[in-house]
Design a protein around this motif. Structure first.
Motif, PDB file in Angstrom:
ATOM      1  N   MET A  87       0.837  -1.204   0.000  1.00  0.00           N
ATOM      2  CA  MET A  87       0.000   0.000   0.000  1.00  0.00           C
ATOM      3  C   MET A  87       0.873   1.257   0.000  1.00  0.00           C
ATOM      4  SD  MET A  87      -3.486   0.681   0.705  1.00  0.00           S
ATOM      5  CE  MET A  87      -4.442   2.138   1.155  1.00  0.00           C
ATOM      6  N   GLU A  88       1.910   1.249   0.795  1.00  0.00           N
ATOM      7  CA  GLU A  88       2.803   2.403   0.861  1.00  0.00           C
ATOM      8  C   GLU A  88       3.492   2.640  -0.479  1.00  0.00           C
ATOM      9  OE1 GLU A  88       5.348   1.591   4.158  1.00  0.00           O
ATOM     10  OE2 GLU A  88       3.733   1.832   5.638  1.00  0.00           O
ATOM     11  N   TRP A  89       3.903   1.573  -1.133  1.00  0.00           N
ATOM     12  CA  TRP A  89       4.528   1.703  -2.446  1.00  0.00           C
ATOM     13  C   TRP A  89       3.543   2.308  -3.441  1.00  0.00           C
ATOM     14  CZ3 TRP A  89       3.836  -0.128  -7.419  1.00  0.00           C
ATOM     15  CH2 TRP A  89       4.940  -0.031  -8.278  1.00  0.00           C
ATOM     16  N   ALA A  90       2.284   1.845  -3.394  1.00  0.00           N
ATOM     17  CA  ALA A  90       1.268   2.373  -4.303  1.00  0.00           C
ATOM     18  C   ALA A  90       1.015   3.856  -4.061  1.00  0.00           C
ATOM     19  CB  ALA A  90      -0.031   1.581  -4.152  1.00  0.00           C
ATOM     20  N   ILE A  91       0.961   4.268  -2.801  1.00  0.00           N
ATOM     21  CA  ILE A  91       0.741   5.679  -2.473  1.00  0.00           C
ATOM     22  C   ILE A  91       1.908   6.524  -2.961  1.00  0.00           C
ATOM     23  CG2 ILE A  91       0.626   7.311  -0.544  1.00  0.00           C
ATOM     24  CD1 ILE A  91      -1.088   5.181   0.921  1.00  0.00           C
ATOM     25  N   GLY A  98       1.096  12.050  -9.972  1.00  0.00           N
ATOM     26  CA  GLY A  98       0.310  13.273  -9.980  1.00  0.00           C
ATOM     27  C   GLY A  98      -1.105  13.190  -9.470  1.00  0.00           C
ATOM     28  N   VAL A  99      -1.499  12.078  -8.840  1.00  0.00           N
ATOM     29  CA  VAL A  99      -2.870  11.935  -8.350  1.00  0.00           C
ATOM     30  C   VAL A  99      -3.219  13.070  -7.386  1.00  0.00           C
ATOM     31  CG1 VAL A  99      -4.310  10.526  -6.824  1.00  0.00           C
ATOM     32  CG2 VAL A  99      -3.059   9.457  -8.684  1.00  0.00           C
ATOM     33  N   PHE A 100      -4.430  13.568  -7.505  1.00  0.00           N
ATOM     34  CA  PHE A 100      -4.877  14.694  -6.685  1.00  0.00           C
ATOM     35  C   PHE A 100      -5.284  14.267  -5.280  1.00  0.00           C
ATOM     36  CE2 PHE A 100      -8.395  17.440  -5.185  1.00  0.00           C
ATOM     37  CZ  PHE A 100      -7.713  18.650  -5.106  1.00  0.00           C
ATOM     38  N   ARG A 101      -5.949  13.110  -5.164  1.00  0.00           N
ATOM     39  CA  ARG A 101      -6.488  12.693  -3.869  1.00  0.00           C
ATOM     40  C   ARG A 101      -6.515  11.172  -3.799  1.00  0.00           C
ATOM     41  NH1 ARG A 101     -12.296  12.663  -1.391  1.00  0.00           N
ATOM     42  NH2 ARG A 101     -11.888  13.084   0.806  1.00  0.00           N
ATOM     43  N   ILE A 102      -6.274  10.624  -2.604  1.00  0.00           N
ATOM     44  CA  ILE A 102      -6.331   9.185  -2.379  1.00  0.00           C
ATOM     45  C   ILE A 102      -7.203   8.920  -1.162  1.00  0.00           C
ATOM     46  CG2 ILE A 102      -5.018   7.094  -1.854  1.00  0.00           C
ATOM     47  CD1 ILE A 102      -2.564   8.476  -3.095  1.00  0.00           C
ATOM     48  N   THR A 103      -8.182   8.039  -1.327  1.00  0.00           N
ATOM     49  CA  THR A 103      -9.034   7.633  -0.199  1.00  0.00           C
ATOM     50  C   THR A 103      -8.859   6.142   0.052  1.00  0.00           C
ATOM     51  OG1 THR A 103     -10.706   9.336  -0.641  1.00  0.00           O
ATOM     52  CG2 THR A 103     -11.387   7.447   0.679  1.00  0.00           C
ATOM     53  N   PRO A 104      -8.325   5.738   1.202  1.00  0.00           N
ATOM     54  CA  PRO A 104      -8.244   4.313   1.542  1.00  0.00           C
ATOM     55  C   PRO A 104      -9.648   3.771   1.846  1.00  0.00           C
ATOM     56  CG  PRO A 104      -6.685   5.638   2.824  1.00  0.00           C
ATOM     57  CD  PRO A 104      -7.666   6.590   2.204  1.00  0.00           C
ATOM     58  N   ILE A 105      -9.969   2.651   1.237  1.00  0.00           N
ATOM     59  CA  ILE A 105     -11.299   2.053   1.382  1.00  0.00           C
ATOM     60  C   ILE A 105     -11.218   0.769   2.207  1.00  0.00           C
ATOM     61  CG2 ILE A 105     -13.268   1.063   0.151  1.00  0.00           C
ATOM     62  CD1 ILE A 105     -12.923   4.039  -0.340  1.00  0.00           C
ATOM     63  N   LEU A 106     -12.091   0.659   3.184  1.00  0.00           N
ATOM     64  CA  LEU A 106     -12.206  -0.560   3.980  1.00  0.00           C
ATOM     65  C   LEU A 106     -13.218  -1.464   3.275  1.00  0.00           C
ATOM     66  CD1 LEU A 106     -12.273   1.081   7.519  1.00  0.00           C
ATOM     67  CD2 LEU A 106     -10.304   0.161   6.275  1.00  0.00           C
ATOM     68  N   ALA A 107     -12.708  -2.342   2.440  1.00  0.00           N
ATOM     69  CA  ALA A 107     -13.561  -3.217   1.624  1.00  0.00           C
ATOM     70  C   ALA A 107     -13.908  -4.487   2.395  1.00  0.00           C
ATOM     71  CB  ALA A 107     -12.850  -3.559   0.316  1.00  0.00           C
ATOM     72  N   ARG A 108     -14.863  -5.221   1.855  1.00  0.00           N
ATOM     73  CA  ARG A 108     -15.292  -6.463   2.517  1.00  0.00           C
ATOM     74  C   ARG A 108     -14.146  -7.472   2.609  1.00  0.00           C
ATOM     75  NH1 ARG A 108     -20.864  -7.548   2.286  1.00  0.00           N
ATOM     76  NH2 ARG A 108     -20.359  -9.554   3.240  1.00  0.00           N
ATOM     77  N   ARG A 109     -13.278  -7.489   1.596  1.00  0.00           N
ATOM     78  CA  ARG A 109     -12.181  -8.459   1.572  1.00  0.00           C
ATOM     79  C   ARG A 109     -10.864  -7.879   2.081  1.00  0.00           C
ATOM     80  NH1 ARG A 109     -14.025 -11.172  -4.170  1.00  0.00           N
ATOM     81  NH2 ARG A 109     -15.470 -12.704  -3.277  1.00  0.00           N
ATOM     82  N   THR A 110     -10.903  -6.675   2.644  1.00  0.00           N
ATOM     83  CA  THR A 110      -9.716  -6.171   3.337  1.00  0.00           C
ATOM     84  C   THR A 110      -9.499  -7.031   4.583  1.00  0.00           C
ATOM     85  OG1 THR A 110     -10.038  -3.890   2.586  1.00  0.00           O
ATOM     86  CG2 THR A 110      -8.706  -4.218   4.554  1.00  0.00           C
ATOM     87  N   GLU A 111      -8.278  -7.523   4.765  1.00  0.00           N
ATOM     88  CA  GLU A 111      -8.018  -8.378   5.916  1.00  0.00           C
ATOM     89  C   GLU A 111      -8.339  -7.629   7.215  1.00  0.00           C
ATOM     90  OE1 GLU A 111      -4.220 -10.298   5.908  1.00  0.00           O
ATOM     91  OE2 GLU A 111      -4.237 -10.552   3.735  1.00  0.00           O
ATOM     92  N   LYS A 112      -8.933  -8.350   8.151  1.00  0.00           N
ATOM     93  CA  LYS A 112      -9.471  -7.721   9.356  1.00  0.00           C
ATOM     94  C   LYS A 112      -8.408  -6.937  10.118  1.00  0.00           C
ATOM     95  CE  LYS A 112     -12.183  -8.739  13.498  1.00  0.00           C
ATOM     96  NZ  LYS A 112     -12.859  -9.804  14.300  1.00  0.00           N
ATOM     97  N   HIS A 113      -7.223  -7.504  10.288  1.00  0.00           N
ATOM     98  CA  HIS A 113      -6.195  -6.817  11.072  1.00  0.00           C
ATOM     99  C   HIS A 113      -5.703  -5.557  10.357  1.00  0.00           C
ATOM    100  CE1 HIS A 113      -3.588  -9.107   8.338  1.00  0.00           C
ATOM    101  NE2 HIS A 113      -2.606  -8.282   8.657  1.00  0.00           N
ATOM    102  N   LEU A 114      -5.745  -5.557   9.020  1.00  0.00           N
ATOM    103  CA  LEU A 114      -5.353  -4.366   8.275  1.00  0.00           C
ATOM    104  C   LEU A 114      -6.410  -3.278   8.418  1.00  0.00           C
ATOM    105  CD1 LEU A 114      -3.987  -5.973   4.971  1.00  0.00           C
ATOM    106  CD2 LEU A 114      -2.679  -5.180   6.965  1.00  0.00           C
ATOM    107  N   ALA A 115      -7.682  -3.692   8.362  1.00  0.00           N
ATOM    108  CA  ALA A 115      -8.768  -2.717   8.522  1.00  0.00           C
ATOM    109  C   ALA A 115      -8.715  -2.067   9.895  1.00  0.00           C
ATOM    110  CB  ALA A 115     -10.117  -3.400   8.302  1.00  0.00           C
ATOM    111  N   GLN A 116      -8.408  -2.864  10.921  1.00  0.00           N
ATOM    112  CA  GLN A 116      -8.360  -2.325  12.280  1.00  0.00           C
ATOM    113  C   GLN A 116      -7.181  -1.379  12.482  1.00  0.00           C
ATOM    114  OE1 GLN A 116      -8.306  -6.031  14.449  1.00  0.00           O
ATOM    115  NE2 GLN A 116     -10.534  -6.091  14.685  1.00  0.00           N
ATOM    116  N   ALA A 117      -6.089  -1.627  11.772  1.00  0.00           N
ATOM    117  CA  ALA A 117      -4.877  -0.818  11.961  1.00  0.00           C
ATOM    118  C   ALA A 117      -4.782   0.358  10.997  1.00  0.00           C
ATOM    119  CB  ALA A 117      -3.644  -1.707  11.810  1.00  0.00           C
ATOM    120  N   ALA A 118      -5.673   0.413  10.011  1.00  0.00           N
ATOM    121  CA  ALA A 118      -5.532   1.410   8.945  1.00  0.00           C
ATOM    122  C   ALA A 118      -5.544   2.847   9.456  1.00  0.00           C
ATOM    123  CB  ALA A 118      -6.627   1.208   7.906  1.00  0.00           C
TER     124      ALA A 118
END
Length: 241
Positions: A87-91, A98-118
């Motif tokens: 994720m950090e590499w992608a950001i 040149g992207v103007f804005r980035i919104t991290p999305i908590l998707a259904r298949r986002t691993e639970k521990h990643l969603a909690q720590a995001a």
């Protein structure tokens, strides 16, 4: 010779100030002195600037003439949260492109521990975007929003062109969708959604359709989320940049 570029931490109409790590590097490593000239981004505008004071923990500039600079790509990246190192590499790379804005999305298949720590990672992601902005000589730092659920993000999205990368889509390419969007609207603001590892769920796909997002494909290969993001941004940039 290309002048070093700095992004001000604070500014007025006539001055800009660096603090923290930026000021320490400029003062201690580069041994800055009053009278030296640099390029400084203040309030989204690029200026030629002259150091007027090197103090304890801050460097102050007088802002001179405004310089020409490139605008950010009018692209909002909705990036489902996935493994943090990827994720950090992608950001970082999305910022460089040149992207103007980035919104991290908590998707259904986002691993639970990643969603909690995001939420605790957002400040780190913003620092990465800041450093990537300086490295790529951007005049704006992309906004990194707080992580949100998909429905909230779709409720708030206002871009006239809304593109969804989908592994289930086989016919409509990203390039063709962007070309069709150009003929239907004069506005270039675009939103691009990239799913997590494992892709979007059927329920999420239905939600995208409900909000009038266009599913597209990048081709027959299955790409990692970060690879798909960079490839898609490059295609969008060549189309609307």
């Amino acid at each position: 010779m290309t002048r070093r570029r700095w992004i001000a931490d604070a500014w007025t109409p006539t001055t800009a100030t660096l603090t923290g790590e930026q000021a320490a590097h400029l003062a201690r490593v580069l041994r800055a002195e009053p009278g030296q000239i640099f390029d400084v981004v203040a309030g989204g505008f690029l200026h030629r600037a002259e150091i007027t004071n090197v103090g304890d923990g801050e460097v102050v500039f007088a802002l001179h003439e405004e310089l020409e600079s490139d605008a950010a790509l009018p692209l909002h990246l909705l990036l489902a949260v996935f493994k943090f190192d990827h994720m950090e590499w992608a950001i970082e790379k999305a910022t460089e492109l040149g992207v103007f804005r980035i919104t991290p999305i908590l998707a259904r298949r986002t691993e639970k521990h990643l969603a909690q720590a995001a939420a605790k990672r957002v400040e780190r992601w913003r620092r990465i975007a800041l450093e990537a902005s300086k490295q790529s000589r951007r005049t704006t730092i992309p906004e990194i929003a707080d992580p949100v659920g998909l429905k909230q993000a779709l409720d708030e999205e206002q871009s006239p062109t809304r593109i969804l990368l989908s592994e289930t889509e086989q016919g409509t390419t990203l390039s063709s969708a962007l070309a069709n969007a150009k003929t239907s609207t004069q506005e270039s603001d675009t939103a691009l959604a990239i799913g997590p590892e494992g892709g979007w769920t059927p329920e999420e796909m239905a939600l995208f359709v409900q909000y009038q997002w266009q599913p597209v494909t990048l081709g027959p290969r299955i790409l990692r989320a970060e690879t798909a993001a960079i490839a898609a941004i490059a295609i969008v940039g060549s189309s609307i940049g």
